[in-house]
Design a protein around this motif. Sequence first.
Motif, short mmCIF file in Angstrom:
data_model
loop_
_atom_site.label_atom_id
_atom_site.label_comp_id
_atom_site.label_asym_id
_atom_site.label_seq_id
_atom_site.Cartn_x
_atom_site.Cartn_y
_atom_site.Cartn_z
N VAL A 21 0.85 -1.20 0.00
CA VAL A 21 0.00 0.00 0.00
C VAL A 21 0.88 1.24 0.00
O VAL A 21 0.64 2.20 -0.77
N LYS A 22 1.88 1.26 0.85
CA LYS A 22 2.77 2.42 0.95
C LYS A 22 3.56 2.63 -0.35
O LYS A 22 3.77 3.76 -0.79
N MET A 23 4.00 1.52 -0.96
CA MET A 23 4.73 1.63 -2.23
C MET A 23 3.86 2.23 -3.32
O MET A 23 4.30 3.11 -4.07
N ASN A 24 2.62 1.76 -3.41
CA ASN A 24 1.71 2.28 -4.44
C ASN A 24 1.47 3.78 -4.26
O ASN A 24 1.43 4.54 -5.24
N LEU A 25 1.31 4.21 -3.01
CA LEU A 25 1.10 5.63 -2.75
C LEU A 25 2.34 6.45 -3.13
O LEU A 25 2.24 7.51 -3.73
#
Length: 374
Positions: A168-172
Amino acid sequence: TPIERLEADRLSATKLVSMICARGILVLLCVECAWCAKRSIFTDNAENGLLEEFNFSANTPTTVPEVTIDLFHGFKEIPIEIDGEPHVFNVTIQDFAMRHSLVETFCRRISSSEFFRCTNALKQRIFNALYLLYIDHTTHLSNYLTSQGFDLRYSEGGSLFFMELLKVKMNLAMSKNTAVICECGFNLGHSSLLWLVANPLARVVSFDLGEHAYVYPVARYLHAHFPRRFSLVLGNSLETLPKYADQHAEIFGKTDLFFVDGGHEATVAQSDLFWAIAYLNKDNTHATIVMDDVQMSVVRTAWDRMIASGLLIEAGMVTDSASACVETDPFLSVVSTVRDRLSCKRMQGYVLPNADPVLTEMKDVVIGLARLKR
């Protein structure tokens, strides 16, 4: 003008404080925090890319030893078969840089008729490759810290072990709408490293108490790998967040992603979340706040108050369990977690560094995602 814009940002923050205090949500934030001791700030020197040190308190090291850092130069090969012919697409942290043209050029070169199938097949595999490169990078960082005499088996922090949260953090971070990323809570620097790896164009500012000795060499490590892109602000966030806002108009009101993972005391959690709102880029409708450890009652209370105030709109909750390692297939099509460390070794998976305490000490973690109410 820039001056008018800065004044508008400050007025917006003042209005925000008034709204919150008027609603009785952050009364403690409206009181002077006299006990907050000024510590120090590490920031980037545009001329030499090194850390500048100033305003150190007596119990903070006045020098950070200069140590030669071997840079990480990892890459991943993605095998792909097009028109019955095998090909390999190489992925490095430095080169992919969100440049979709690299993939397009590669796919057009090998087969114009299979262009769309090629690009679609590579998209998820490149994400997986970057995730695995991030793990390799954290291992490289851990080895560097171990060589400096640090025992990291029971160090504070553990974001590396929660794969779904990392995704999730990578996508953001990889979003084209993300240029400035701030976070409260640095520790071993795993989240900062993730932001820097996932988005080669983003600037990252991290706020941390600086209580652990390994914070300093980790900051050196990140500066060596990502010059002029990373800043570390040391001190109590109750003081450093507003002070940094006053001094850095290029960050305050311009932050596209703010990760809150600092102190878990009620006042600190509420204050960090408040300042995360103030730091957000009001011109970016995709600007996001991510708050870690929402499963903790104190943090959840701070989160629920901000949602109930109408200042934020909750965009989701993600729950994850700690994993000791991850495994993938030869084509990097899928990356999955494995909780048992020994099983992972037998499968020749990616064993995460310092994973020994994970299965016995780490509980499930929940993160909250929110955006400004428009």
